[in-house]
Design an enzyme around this catalytic site. Structure first.
Site, short mmCIF file in Angstrom:
data_model
loop_
_atom_site.label_atom_id
_atom_site.label_comp_id
_atom_site.label_asym_id
_atom_site.label_seq_id
_atom_site.Cartn_x
_atom_site.Cartn_y
_atom_site.Cartn_z
N GLU A 79 -41.81 38.14 -44.02
CA GLU A 79 -42.08 37.35 -42.81
C GLU A 79 -41.51 38.03 -41.57
O GLU A 79 -42.09 37.97 -40.50
CB GLU A 79 -41.54 35.93 -42.97
CG GLU A 79 -42.35 35.08 -43.95
CD GLU A 79 -42.10 35.43 -45.41
OE1 GLU A 79 -41.09 36.10 -45.71
OE2 GLU A 79 -42.91 35.02 -46.27
N HIS A 82 -42.21 23.69 -50.07
CA HIS A 82 -43.63 23.66 -49.69
C HIS A 82 -43.95 22.39 -48.92
O HIS A 82 -45.07 21.92 -48.91
CB HIS A 82 -44.54 23.77 -50.92
CG HIS A 82 -44.38 25.06 -51.66
ND1 HIS A 82 -43.35 25.27 -52.53
CD2 HIS A 82 -45.09 26.21 -51.64
CE1 HIS A 82 -43.43 26.49 -53.03
NE2 HIS A 82 -44.48 27.08 -52.50
#
Lengths: 432, 351
Positions: free
Chosen positions: B74, B143
């Site tokens: 990321e 998540h």
């Protein structure tokens, strides 16, 4: 079935208890300096593979040290870039100018004209020879110790000092800490205080150049201490995955503030050798040898421009002075280290080379040193006309709120009004 | 920038019903077509078309150099995007889940957000970071998170969260065209249909919701403008994303004449719309999925208190996730659903 433990503890006999290894530098304050275990190969002995070679072919260069200038000041071996005397003199002058600039700005900080400064003394060859090897429109993503690139590209010294003084003429409007330059027109990316962030950015810039079918390449500089940041790994991975046209430089000046290079992982391998694990070409170069630096960066730039991929260059050098004006190196390292540094001084070595060529003299050097000191002094006086830090508030308060976004949203408009109201209370005589 | 186009009256534009993923895909397709500098990067966004299908078909249409997969990094995804933007591209990086945006946080906070400021406008970072966020899908701890408050706290970032397919398309187009870095959080619980908070009843598809009527072609919804979902007099509800639909369902069920405001953009926030509403209703309920302490609701509550104090007839209420990591099996105990919202409404209305 369950009578025996699944993984019985094995007899360990008389093995010692485990011990954490914390690297220590060889020399601490007061120590006599001994560089005898530092391997300095002879100049000219390093092979120069073709720029298009496979990355793994460069592994020997990652553990060797590319050197061109020998002890007599001669340029030898396959890495000799065969620069003409005029170019060498320009390079020498740029290095001398940068050193004079550092010296004056260091004193300016001590005189209270600014809050902070960082010199690059002893590392001038790295930035300046690299700048000479790149095209002017190649984008540089520097750290805070590549001021030599701005000097080499002809960025006005006055502008640099305006930024250092955060004065009225500061193009960054007094927002940035001194030396965090930004000069887009000179291909010099905005310097950030956060280490190594510029590495993946340089790779992204290079990817963009490749996406658009451009011919420009990107280059970036970090110190060896900064290779420990996660951004280093990200940049190396992205650079090789996309074969990005980028030259990644590690300036190994042995010290990250008070931490020696061993704390960054130098004890067991070189920084250049990290390239090989990523499938990148690597070169370890004598960072105090301007010709070797020029040759290595030119090799890597040519490789990148020919779509042959990225290169990691370790510039092996020494941070001759403190980390910054806020640092006292005598509290963590031997003062003899920089004096006895076996790769010498980059300016003296290039000077000796020009003298050996019969293209320069000690008299000309002395005259040049006087001239560059005068040039810096004149620029400094000129910049001071626009003010120094601490002499008044140089920028309208509204500017503090501008450029956070392209346009001021309502909450920043409100806060700007508050700041301007406060101004009338805090500094009633001050005129915007 | 993109070429000028004659204004299209959305009333006349042909429409069709799309779910939120299709609307996002449509927005990306349109911006790829209009602006050759738009590039899409991220994990699995290329050939595969994204784990939620948001980029499906785009690599085949625009080629590998404009839509491509990245390594699982990321900080590399955002860092490279900042560099591409400095070159002059308009990158649209995807972070697969908002829960995984943290390795890219230094690049977002220290770099993208400050680049324009620290360079006095020499360099800018017109990037749009798309990322699925929010819970309600048994996503567990990693998540389901709603980290918007981490971004609204950063000077220089805009934060946008759509609640319908219509808005998702228009807001995403506006975000990509915006010259500031935008964090675009997509509530994944409502990718395929609005969610009313009643986890034990069958989900409704977008096709039955007016927000799924999406005009064809280019249109944008300006950032910084809230949408009044439903006018009302009894209280003002401030929410965004999935919670818009939960709030609508609960308040309809309770028969409360609430004014529901979908903030759409958190920074810069549309305070004029909020003030007007709260000054009319005198009561304010703030709802978000994110944890409570120092969540964006705290900012909303403080703003309303500062600006509407003399109109308030009750303390501002916050209905949020609890101050715990997002749990797996206890999801419906954690989620700020109908019971928690209902109790807050009752307190606000003095029942």
């Amino acid at each position: 079935m369950a009578e025996e433990p699944r993984n019985p503890v094995r007899k360990r006999g008389n093995l010692p208890p485990l011990a954490l290894h914390v690297p220590e530098p060889k020399h601490r304050p007061g120590d006599a300096v001994d560089y005898s275990d530092l391997v300095i190969p002879p100049a000219g002995a390093q092979p120069r593979p073709d720029e298009s070679c496979a990355a793994e072919e460069t592994y020997p260069l990652c553990t060797d040290l590319v050197r061109v200038l020998d002890d007599e000041g001669r340029a030898v071996g396959p890495w000799d870039p065969r620069l003409d005397a005029e170019t060498l003199r320009r390079m020498l002058r740029t290095m001398a100018l940068t050193r004079a600039f550092d010296d004056r700005m260091y004193r300016a900080q001590r005189q209270g004209k600014t809050s902070f400064y960082m010199k690059c003394t002893g590392e001038e060859a790295v930035a300046i020879a690299a700048a000479f090897a790149l095209a002017d429109d190649d984008m540089v993503f520097p750290s805070y110790r590549q001021q030599g690139i701005l000097v080499a590209r002809g960025y006005p010294l006055v502008e640099m000092i305006n930024q250092i003084y955060s004065n009225r003429a500061d193009r960054l409007k007094g927002r940035q800490l001194p030396i965090m330059y930004s000069a887009k027109d000179y291909g010099f990316f905005s310097i950030s205080g956060n280490l190594t962030t510029q590495y993946p950015q340089a790779v992204g810039w290079a990817m963009a150049s490749a996406i658009k079918g451009d011919t420009r390449i990107a280059t970036s500089f970090i110190g060896e201490g900064s290779t420990a940041e996660g951004d280093f790994h990200a940049a190396m991975t992205f650079a090789t995955v996309y074969n990005a046209p980028v030259v990644l430089n590690v300036v190994n000046n042995q010290w990250a503030i008070s931490s020696f290079s061993g704390i960054a992982g130098a004890e067991r391998t070189t920084f250049a050798a990290r390239a090989i694990g990523y499938g990148m070409a690597g070169i370890r170069v004598d960072g105090n040898d301007a010709l070797a630096v020029f040759a290595a960066v030119r090799w890597a730039a040519d490789r990148a421009r020919a779509n042959k991929g990225p290169t990691l260059i370790e510039h092996f050098t020494y941070r001759a002075e403190g980390h910054s004006t806020s640092d006292d190196p005598s509290s963590y390292r031997s003062a003899q280290e920089s004096v006895e540094w076996p790769l010498g001084d980059p300016i003296a070595r290039l000077k000796n080379h020009l003298i050996a060529l019969g293209e320069w003299s000690e008299e000309q050097q002395a005259e040049m040193d006087r001239a560059v000191a005068e040039e810096v002094k004149a620029a400094s006086k000129e910049a001071e006309k626009s003010g120094i830090l601490g002499h008044g508030l140089h920028h309208p308060f509204k500017t503090m709120f501008e450029d956070v976004f392209e346009e001021l949203p309502w909450h920043l408009e409100e806060q700007a009004e508050q700041a301007i109201r406060e101004r009338r209370v805090k500094w009633p005589d001050w005129k915007e | 920038m993109t070429q000028e186009e004659s204004p299209v009256s959305l009333a006349d534009a042909p429409t069709r019903r799309l779910n939120m993923i299709e609307a996002i895909n449509d927005a990306l397709d349109i911006m790829m077509e209009r602006d050759a500098n738009v590039v899409i990067t991220g994990e699995d966004v290329g050939y595969f078309g994204g784990v939620f299908r948001a980029t499906a078909g785009l690599q085949a249409k625009y080629g590998k150099t404009r839509v491509f997969d990245t390594p699982i990094s990321e900080c590399g995804i955002i860092g490279a995007a900042v560099g591409m933007a400095a070159y002059g591209l308009r990158p649209v990086p995807e972070i697969q889940f908002a829960d995984y945006i943290y390795p890219g946080l230094d690049q977002l906070v220290s770099e993208a957000a400050r680049l324009r400021y620290r360079s006095a406008g020499q360099f800018t970072a017109p990037i749009t970071v798309r990322s699925p966020f929010g819970g309600g899908i048994f996503g567990g701890q990693t998540h389901s998170q709603s980290p918007e408050a981490l971004f609204t706290h950063v000077a220089g970032l805009k934060t946008v969260i759509p609640a319908t397919p219509h808005d998702a398309k228009g807001l995403l187009i506006a975000a990509i065209e915006d010259n500031d870095p935008v964090i675009f959080f997509e509530p994944k619980r409502i990718y395929n249909g609005p969610f009313d908070g009643y986890y034990d009843t069958p989900a409704s598809p977008w096709a039955k919701h007016p927000g799924s009527v999406v005009p064809e072609g280019y249109y944008s919804i300006p950032l910084g403008k809230a949408r009044v979902v439903k006018e009302g007099e009894a209280l003002t509800v401030l929410a965004y994303g999935t919670m818009i639909h939960v709030a609508e369902a609960v308040l309809a069920e309770k028969g409360v004449d609430a004014e529901i405001i979908d903030l759409r953009t958190l920074v810069p926030i549309d305070m004029a719309t909020v003030e007007k509403s709260v000054q009319k209703t005198g009561r304010c309920l703030v709802i978000h999925e994110a944890t409570r302490t120092s969540g964006f609701g705290a900012e909303l509550s403080a703003l309303v208190q500062e600006r509407c104090f003399y109109h308030l007839e009750a303390p501002v209420e916050r209905v949020t996730g609890f101050d715990t990591p997002y749990p797996h099996s206890l999801e419906w105990a954690y989620f700020p659903g109908p019971v928690r919202i209902g109790e807050a409404v009752d307190r606000l209305l003095g029942n």
